[in-house]
Design an enzyme around this catalytic site. Structure first.
Site, PDB file in Angstrom:
ATOM      1  N   CYS A 151       0.804  -1.185   0.098  1.00  0.00           N
ATOM      2  CA  CYS A 151      -0.038  -0.040  -0.045  1.00  0.00           C
ATOM      3  C   CYS A 151       0.754   1.298  -0.113  1.00  0.00           C
ATOM      4  O   CYS A 151       0.644   2.149  -0.692  1.00  0.00           O
ATOM      5  CB  CYS A 151      -0.837  -0.126   1.275  1.00  0.00           C
ATOM      6  SG  CYS A 151      -1.994  -1.236   1.489  1.00  0.00           S
ATOM      7  N   ASP A 172      36.513  18.566  17.818  1.00  0.00           N
ATOM      8  CA  ASP A 172      36.994  19.904  17.974  1.00  0.00           C
ATOM      9  C   ASP A 172      37.455  20.106  19.601  1.00  0.00           C
ATOM     10  O   ASP A 172      36.756  19.483  20.253  1.00  0.00           O
ATOM     11  CB  ASP A 172      35.738  21.026  17.399  1.00  0.00           C
ATOM     12  CG  ASP A 172      36.279  22.423  18.077  1.00  0.00           C
ATOM     13  OD1 ASP A 172      37.432  22.827  17.417  1.00  0.00           O
ATOM     14  OD2 ASP A 172      35.372  22.926  18.746  1.00  0.00           O
ATOM     15  N   ASP A 179      30.897  22.533  17.482  1.00  0.00           N
ATOM     16  CA  ASP A 179      30.121  23.203  18.064  1.00  0.00           C
ATOM     17  C   ASP A 179      30.045  24.579  17.585  1.00  0.00           C
ATOM     18  O   ASP A 179      29.128  25.323  17.892  1.00  0.00           O
ATOM     19  CB  ASP A 179      30.400  23.373  19.608  1.00  0.00           C
ATOM     20  CG  ASP A 179      31.297  24.497  20.149  1.00  0.00           C
ATOM     21  OD1 ASP A 179      32.483  24.084  19.263  1.00  0.00           O
ATOM     22  OD2 ASP A 179      31.365  25.168  20.454  1.00  0.00           O
TER      23      ASP A 179
END
Length: 806
Positions: free
Chosen positions: A88, A497, A693
């Site tokens: 379906c 980082d 970040d």
């Protein structure tokens, strides 16, 4: 020759000059099906005359995007009603993809949603709805304030109706089953079974036949087709034998009826649907929990300062709102009065309540604890962090993992293949089965149609993805899409980082040595540093904020050295060693060991002195997060190489790397160097995760195979990232990778059982064991097996909820 001309207006983005227009113009000229075209630079659009039989809007959009420009599109999810199996979902997806103005479409059977990217102005939502309705389903395109609640209410109503039909079907099936199995020779047995089985098939199970007919009208087939054909054939064969038993008796054969098989199959499949829907509801529990965090009303303070209770939808930016003890924060805002502790665990995954006071941020859905808080509304509606989290989780749960594309292809051809196998089974039995060949052939054909299950295949991947993404959200790990969740388990290299990721991202006092520490000296230091705007001064002020400030005079900031000032007529200095040397202030041996130790650790040293002597030496550093060391240790235990990149100097980088347990790092590098380093690792065959970040990390994040952003970092980093750690707790990184491994393992288990079930079940249903041991699979057993296959796949996915990530 017949043509199919149509004029379309394509909105463009990034086309701001004649040069850009010429490039897009060239793309249009080379696109198949474009008869004529014109780029209108002033209106940022292109008008094209197309041959609608040949033109593909999706291909044109891809060509334009490949050149760095874009077509303005809308990407939206719509609830789909009426889907009963994976076939379906494939049918709905296919129909939508051919609608005018659609760039791409993706349908998720597990959460019953269709995600469509389309060009507004060309595509019409009403046409989407009509197209889907034409094949027996429905698309919810209208929006209302309580749409989620309305859809849930409708789903509950449909589920209640399904349960009632299942119970009723079971009650009518029971006498048919008892008579068919134990009392076949009783008077009028066939007539009684006929009477009871008719409502089971054509009332309680009528949707199977209705949906199968709608599919057939469009030359499509799905699970309803299999059920309708199998039970319908068994029913009609039984009716014929009830009305004309002499047809078989005259040929020396028994007039078998299979009313019990038809009714039990319908009942079992209805029961399977009940269990499946209940289990599927549990896979979406994370979204329901998140939505449940949104309060419906809030206390607002009017201009007179009086309290009034208003609907959350009536809150506007700048409103002053009140959070009483135990109440949920209604919107994102900033505290203007009061102090309290706020439980943010439902968003960040962190269990410890956070202290809140004036100027602190608060977020919608978090729970105020003991004190009262007044806060101004800064983000409302879809802009709040909670709403964005809900949207991201919904998008991720609705997205498709790469492995799902193969499954969709299989599901798309699964039902036609089963139909062919069932016909071949019937013919084989008629030809080779002897005097009972026709009856055995009909029985095995029905069993093949019943036992084949595209549902298990269709549910295998999306249910695991839904549970995995939901579990991640509950743990404070936001996953953007299914592809990144599937890929994360392959990560063999993680790049961190340094600043703001491994470290807190802001300087703080890590140690101090006073020759004569007393309240007055601490107050002098605090008062002088309070006048300075330097980040290091801010760290000192924060560390000694408990003292009473003194009056400062003659304050002077000396760039590159520090500051000097007078307090109560006495001169004081705060700065580096050069400041002391400039003012002929000596550092005695009392501080030698302290200075050597913190210099080796690459900490910044601040000297505090009066006119004659040094009063204190203070070590300031960007502190390493508490979770960094343990997170890196866990990643290493998982066999993952960990590397640190930083723009900081070699000495600081070496000190941080040593502290957190890293052997490999690179210092003094620029953002473009980070990008190049990721590319280099990838060229070596590494699957790289980048954790960062800041804006300077965004290019490397975009390049990495899997990018992970810190929730307290920059917006651009989070926009680029595949995953976001809301709390910035680095322990979530190994947890995210472990979650990926658990989810992919679950997908593999689900697909294995779904495939094995069909590979083994269909031949047995066809009667492959009959020549060996005379075994024929009863259609009733086949129906039960089919129902339980879907339930077992969903249940296996739900096991993910209870697996530990630590």
């Amino acid at each position: 020759m017949e043509t199919h001309d149509k004029i379309l207006t394509i909105p463009l983005e990034g086309v701001h000059s004649e040069h850009c227009a010429l490039i897009v113009d060239d793309v249009l000229a080379k696109t198949e099906g474009v008869l004529s075209h014109k780029v209108e630079l002033n209106n940022h659009q292109a008008k094209i005359d197309v041959d609608s039989k040949q033109f593909k809007l999706g291909q044109l959009t891809k060509n334009i995007r490949d050149l760095g420009y874009d077509v303005t599109t809308v990407k939206k999810s719509f609830p789909v009603e009426g889907m009963t199996c994976a076939s379906c979902a494939v049918s709905v997806e296919s129909i939508l993809s051919f609608e005018e103005g659609v760039i791409s479409s993706s349908v998720n059977y597990a959460n019953a949603t269709a995600t469509v990217e389309y060009v507004p102005g060309i595509a019409k939502l009403e046409n989407f709805k009509k197209a889907i309705q034409s094949i027996g389903y429905d698309l919810i395109i209208g929006e209302s304030e309580n749409q989620e609640a309305e859809i849930e209410e409708r789903q509950n109503e449909q589920f209640t109706l399904l349960k009632k039909r299942t119970i009723a079907a079971a009650l009518f099936t029971l006498p048919v089953f008892v008579i068919g199995m134990f009392f076949m020779e009783m008077p009028y047995a066939n007539w009684i079974m006929w009477a009871f089985s008719t409502p089971v098939l054509f009332w309680f199970g009528k949707n199977f036949f209705i949906n199968a007919w709608k599919q057939a009208k469009h030359r499509k087939a799905n699970m309803d087709t299999l059920v309708a054909l199998s039970t319908g054939i068994a029913y009609l064969f039984s009716v014929f034998n009830t009305l004309n038993p002499d047809f078989w008796y005259s040929r020396g054969l028994h007039a078998h009826v299979y009313f019990e098989a038809a009714t039990v199959v319908v009942t079992f499949i209805l029961l399977g649907k009940v269990l499946e829907e209940r289990a599927k509801g549990n896979t979406a529990s994370a979204i329901k929990k998140l939505m449940g965090l949104q309060p419906k009303t809030v206390t607002r303070l009017n201009q007179e300062g009086n309290q009034e209770e208003v609907k959350i939808s009536n809150v506007v930016l700048g409103d002053v709102l009140l959070a009483k003890p135990g109440e949920k924060i209604a919107v994102d805002g900033k505290v203007i009065s009061g102090t309290s502790f706020v439980d943010e665990s439902m968003i960040s995954g962190e269990p410890v309540p956070i202290a809140k006071s004036v100027d602190d941020s608060v977020f919608a859905g978090t729970i105020n604890q003991k004190g009262s808080l007044q806060y101004t509304a800064e983000k409302i509606g879809a802009e709040t962090l909670l709403s964005q989290i809900i949207q991201m989780v919904q998008n991720a749960q609705g997205s498709k993992a790469p492995v799902q594309k193969l499954v969709d292809k299989i599901a798309g051809i699964f039902v036609p293949i089963v139909l062919v196998i069932s016909l071949l089974t019937l013919l084989a039995w008629i030809i080779l089965g002897g005097e009972n060949g026709l009856t055995h052939g009909l029985l095995t054909m029905v069993a093949v149609l019943v036992i084949a299950c595209p549902c298990a295949l269709g549910l295998a991947t999306p249910t695991a993805i839904m549970v995995g993404v939901g579990k991640g959200a509950e743990k404070g790990i936001l996953i953007k899409d299914a592809e990144s969740l599937e890929l994360a388990q392959k990560i063999d290299t993680v790049i961190f980082d340094k600043t703001g990721t491994l470290t807190e991202g802001k300087p703080s006092v890590v140690a101090s040595l006073w020759k004569e520490e007393n309240k007055k000296n601490a107050a002098v230091l605090f008062s002088i540093e309070q006048q300075s705007e330097h980040p290091l001064a801010e760290a000192v002020v924060k560390n000694y904020s408990g003292v009473t400030p003194l009056l400062v005079s003659d304050f002077e900031s000396m760039t590159g050295f520090g500051v000097k000032a007078k307090v109560e007529g006495q001169s004081y200095f705060v700065g580096n060693k050069r400041l002391l040397d400039e003012n002929n202030i000596a550092t005695d041996g009392y501080y030698t060991e302290f200075i050597a130790k913190h210099s080796e650790l690459a900490h910044t040293l601040l000297y505090f002195s009066d006119s004659d002597k040094v009063l204190a030496v203070i070590a300031v550093a960007d502190q390493i997060k508490e979770s960094s060391i343990e997170a890196i240790a866990q990643l290493k235990e998982q066999g993952i190489e960990v590397i640190m990149l930083t723009g900081d100097n070699e000495q600081t980088a070496a000190s941080v790397a040593k502290t957190v347990g890293l052997n490999r790092y690179k210092a003094g590098i620029l953002p473009e160097d980070k990008l190049s380093f990721v590319k280099t690792l990838q060229s070596e065959g590494k699957v790289v995760a980048m954790v960062g970040d800041g804006i300077n990390d965004s290019a490397a994040l975009a390049q990495a195979n899997v990018s992970i952003a810190m929730g307290k970092g920059s917006d651009i980093a989070m926009d680029v990232a595949h995953m976001t750690i809301i709390s910035s707790d680095l322990l979530k990184v190994p947890q995210a990778i472990k979650l990926s491994r658990q989810t992919v393992a679950t997908i593999k288990q689900n697909l294995f059982w779904a495939f094995i079930y069909n590979i083994i079940g269909i031949p047995i249903a066809a009667g492959i064991l009959y020549p060996i041991n005379g075994f024929l699979l009863n259609p009733m057993i086949a129906g039960a097996a089919m129902a339980m296959s879907s339930v077992s796949v969903v249940s296996n996915s739900l096991r993910l909820k209870f697996k530990k990530l630590q």
